[in-house]
Design an enzyme around this catalytic site. Structure first.
Site, mmCIF file in Angstrom:
data_model
loop_
_atom_site.group_PDB
_atom_site.id
_atom_site.type_symbol
_atom_site.label_atom_id
_atom_site.label_comp_id
_atom_site.label_asym_id
_atom_site.label_seq_id
_atom_site.Cartn_x
_atom_site.Cartn_y
_atom_site.Cartn_z
ATOM 1 N N GLU A 213 0.814 -1.224 0.000
ATOM 2 C CA GLU A 213 0.000 0.000 0.000
ATOM 3 C C GLU A 213 0.844 1.270 0.000
ATOM 4 O OE1 GLU A 213 -3.734 0.474 0.142
ATOM 5 O OE2 GLU A 213 -2.652 2.159 -0.694
ATOM 6 N N LYS B 164 5.277 4.364 -9.867
ATOM 7 C CA LYS B 164 3.957 4.344 -9.219
ATOM 8 C C LYS B 164 2.845 4.195 -10.258
ATOM 9 C CE LYS B 164 5.511 7.044 -5.254
ATOM 10 N NZ LYS B 164 5.869 8.392 -4.812
#
Ligand code: NDP
Ligand code: HSE
Length: 428
Positions: free
Chosen positions: A122, A198
């Site tokens: 996460e 990302k």
């Protein structure tokens, strides 16, 4: 734990401060038993128990009394080998390492699935914002159409401080490093590499496709000058470090990381400092904005520890690997074509440095027109005369990126052009 720098120290602080809250939610405490670092003699904050430090990370992943290996050391090769060994040993893994997941996620996830253990990450995207959980769980019933985000805190912090306080690039970067936002090698932040990692992870989760970082057209904020922010403002825009992923009409994926002009009144314009945001569009959900701290010790630690809590809950429920790491089952993972950046269509901000000679604007406009790029607005700044160098800024109408670049290549060869033209996309 592997690593105990900015994020690792934050994890220890959070575990201490929120111990009761976590135990009330989990029913059992979380114990940190070993912490691998590079230099055990380095001075550390009091929250770091010196007796747990070791310089033998392999000893941590091989230890019988370790259930979960938490990797917050960064880097790809050493961290990758250690996590493969941890998974091989049947340990669950929690990592904040986006470079590693983007580059080696396939083999790590395959091994985790084979061993029936959890692999959570996460904190790897947008620090404290729970975007991975949203894509993996909350949106399990929907199809993502597009997402646009600010996912590098350091870049956003630098541009925000340059814009609001008139700070120089180097000074603003130093501030980001001191606050613990920047990567060990900040080139990754300012070159767009970190945001590229990302975006590869986000696109993989959003569409269930394998995306390699080298498929993403990537530009950093290092090309942005304070003067561009000033001109952008005059036209009603601010410059933001964007990551964009969307399905094109032909079904390909449009994946890009670059600074862009966004309208001052838009939601992404209001995301400042080290804040991150992901503005996504679900086919059924419609638009949805998630924003929050994208970097820093405690927000990142919060995401890491929530992953540890999830792993512990799975242990208690004997339900490891219940949710696929990449939101779709591995057998359903697909390959999708990525649109060439040259096919992208958008408006552009162009800054020319030109010797102020008669006819120069007509020559620039002529070349742009020949390549099907039409001018929407223009300003000229500078005293002019005596062949002085002046700044000319133009905003274009929608243009195909390849046409624009071909035109600029030709324009930059014209004799009145004093230095290479700066082109920044305008994202609507
Ligand atoms: P730091 O550089 O602050 O900390 C790295 C830690 O890893 C240090 O404790 C260092 O040891 C240790 N380390 C490095 N190499 C080795 C090695 N070979 N063996 C053992 N220990 C090693 O990094 P951060 O805490 O900022 O970042 C860690 C990870 O989290 C990175 O993957 C980063 O991308 C990610 N991340 C960071 C965020 C942030 O805001 N900083 C946000 C989200 C993710 P020593 O202390 O002895 O130097
Ligand atoms: N260096 C990263 C950033 C840390 O600035 O966003 C969070 O991933």
């Amino acid at each position: 734990m592997l690593g105990c720098g900015v994020v690792g120290t934050g994890i220890l602080e959070l575990l201490k401060k929120n111990a009761q809250t976590i135990e009330a939610r989990l029913g059992v405490p979380i114990d940190v038993t070993r912490i691998a670092v590079k230099d055990a003699s380095r001075a550390r904050e009091s929250v770091v128990p010196g007796s747990l430090l070791t310089t033998d990370p392999r000893g941590v992943v091989d230890a019988e009394d370790v259930d979960v290996v938490v990797e917050v050391m960064g880097g790809v090769d050493a961290a990758g080998e250690l996590l493969m060994a941890a998974l091989e040993n049947g340990k669950h893994v929690v990592t904040a390492n986006k470079a590693l997941i983007a580059e080696r996620g396939d083999s790590l996830i395959a091994l985790a699935e084979e061993r029936g253990v959890d692999l959570y990450f996460e904190a790897a995207v947008a620090g404290g914002i729970p975007i991975i959980r949203v894509l993996r769980e909350a949106l399990a019933s929907d199809r993502v159409v597009a997402l646009r985000g600010i996912v590098n805190g350091t870049s956003n912090y630098i541009l925000s401080r340059m814009y609001r306080e008139g700070l120089g690039f180097a000074e603003a970067l130093k501030g980001a490093q001191e606050a613990g936002y920047a990567e060990a090698d900040p080139t990754l932040d300012v070159s767009g590499g970190d945001a590229c990692h990302k975006l590869a992870i986000l696109a993989t989760l959003a569409w269930g496709v394998r995306v390699r970082p080298d498929q993403i057209a990537t530009e950093g904020i290092d090309q942005i000058d304070a003067v561009d922010m000033m001109f952008a403002e005059r036209f009603g825009y601010v410059i933001k470090p964007l990551a964009v992923a969307r399905e094109t009409e032909s079904g390909d994926l449009d994946l890009r990381v670059h600074p862009a002009l966004v309208e001052k009144g838009s939601v992404l314009a209001s995301i400042t400092g080290a804040l991150n945001a992901v503005y996504l569009e679900g086919a059924m959900l419609g638009p949805c904005l998630l924003s929050g701290p994208g970097a820093g010790a405690l927000p990142t630690a919060m995401s890491v520890v929530s992953d540890i809590v999830d792993v512990a809950r799975n242990t208690i429920a004997k339900a490891h690997a219940r949710v696929p790491s990449r939101s779709v089952l591995s057998a359903q993972m697909r390959v999708r074509d990525v649109q060439d950046i040259g096919a992208n269509r958008c408006r552009f901000y162009l800054r020319f440095s030109v010797h102020d000679q008669p006819g120069v604007l007509a020559r620039i406009a002529g070349v742009l027109g020949a390549f099907d790029v039409s001018i929407e607005q223009m300003v000229q700044e500078g005293r002019g005369g005596d062949d002085e160098v002046v700044t000319v800024v133009m905003l274009t109408h929608d243009a195909r990126e390849k046409d624009l670049k071909d035109a600029l290549r030709e324009i930059d060869r014209l004799s009145p052009i004093a230095s290479p033209t700066v082109a920044v996309r305008i994202e609507s």
